[in-house]
Motif scaffolding. Structure first.
Motif, PDB file in Angstrom:
ATOM      1  N   ILE A 171      10.453  -4.810  -5.342  1.00  0.00           N
ATOM      2  CA  ILE A 171      10.019  -3.848  -4.325  1.00  0.00           C
ATOM      3  C   ILE A 171       9.850  -2.468  -4.953  1.00  0.00           C
ATOM      4  CG2 ILE A 171      10.657  -2.683  -2.185  1.00  0.00           C
ATOM      5  CD1 ILE A 171      12.102  -5.309  -1.417  1.00  0.00           C
ATOM      6  N   ALA A 172      10.805  -2.067  -5.783  1.00  0.00           N
ATOM      7  CA  ALA A 172      10.730  -0.763  -6.442  1.00  0.00           C
ATOM      8  C   ALA A 172       9.525  -0.707  -7.386  1.00  0.00           C
ATOM      9  CB  ALA A 172      12.017  -0.496  -7.211  1.00  0.00           C
ATOM     10  N   LYS A 187       6.677  -2.415  -7.130  1.00  0.00           N
ATOM     11  CA  LYS A 187       5.445  -2.328  -6.338  1.00  0.00           C
ATOM     12  C   LYS A 187       5.247  -0.910  -5.802  1.00  0.00           C
ATOM     13  CE  LYS A 187       4.375  -6.952  -4.865  1.00  0.00           C
ATOM     14  NZ  LYS A 187       3.917  -7.771  -3.748  1.00  0.00           N
ATOM     15  N   GLN A 188       6.329  -0.283  -5.355  1.00  0.00           N
ATOM     16  CA  GLN A 188       6.252   1.084  -4.845  1.00  0.00           C
ATOM     17  C   GLN A 188       5.805   2.035  -5.950  1.00  0.00           C
ATOM     18  OE1 GLN A 188       6.564   1.976  -1.742  1.00  0.00           O
ATOM     19  NE2 GLN A 188       6.322   4.162  -2.098  1.00  0.00           N
ATOM     20  N   LYS A 189       6.341   1.846  -7.151  1.00  0.00           N
ATOM     21  CA  LYS A 189       5.984   2.694  -8.289  1.00  0.00           C
ATOM     22  C   LYS A 189       4.507   2.521  -8.637  1.00  0.00           C
ATOM     23  CE  LYS A 189       7.314   3.617 -13.083  1.00  0.00           C
ATOM     24  NZ  LYS A 189       8.129   3.184 -14.206  1.00  0.00           N
ATOM     25  N   LYS A 247       2.091   1.642  -6.586  1.00  0.00           N
ATOM     26  CA  LYS A 247       1.302   2.285  -5.536  1.00  0.00           C
ATOM     27  C   LYS A 247       1.237   3.786  -5.756  1.00  0.00           C
ATOM     28  CE  LYS A 247       2.006  -1.011  -1.774  1.00  0.00           C
ATOM     29  NZ  LYS A 247       2.573  -1.206  -0.435  1.00  0.00           N
ATOM     30  N   GLU A 248       2.360   4.390  -6.145  1.00  0.00           N
ATOM     31  CA  GLU A 248       2.399   5.824  -6.390  1.00  0.00           C
ATOM     32  C   GLU A 248       1.514   6.195  -7.578  1.00  0.00           C
ATOM     33  OE1 GLU A 248       6.514   6.792  -6.834  1.00  0.00           O
ATOM     34  OE2 GLU A 248       6.938   6.496  -4.709  1.00  0.00           O
TER      35      GLU A 248
END
Length: 64
Positions: free
Chosen positions: A27-28, A30-32, A34-35
């Motif tokens: 999850i972390a 994927k978030q990174k 996206k950013e």
């Protein structure tokens, strides 16, 4: 002579995929990603506003 034997046969239906629970690391990550993608898009937008960095392309020499 049955008419149903010829032609393509229908493929078997694939079983539905179960949604897997994701680990916190995934999850972390994927978030990174996206950013980073968002930052890249913003940088492209800013660069497009300023205009092209290189103007001209192939430069010709004065010799003939």
């Amino acid at each position: 002579m049955s008419s149903r034997e010829g032609g393509k046969k229908k493929p078997l239906k694939a079983p539905k995929k179960k949604e897997q629970s994701m680990a916190e690391e995934d999850i972390a990550h994927k978030q990174k990603m996206k950013e980073q993608e968002k930052a890249l898009q913003e940088a492209k937008a800013k660069a497009a506003q300023k205009g092209p960095l290189v103007g001209g392309g192939i430069k010709k020499s004065g010799k003939k």
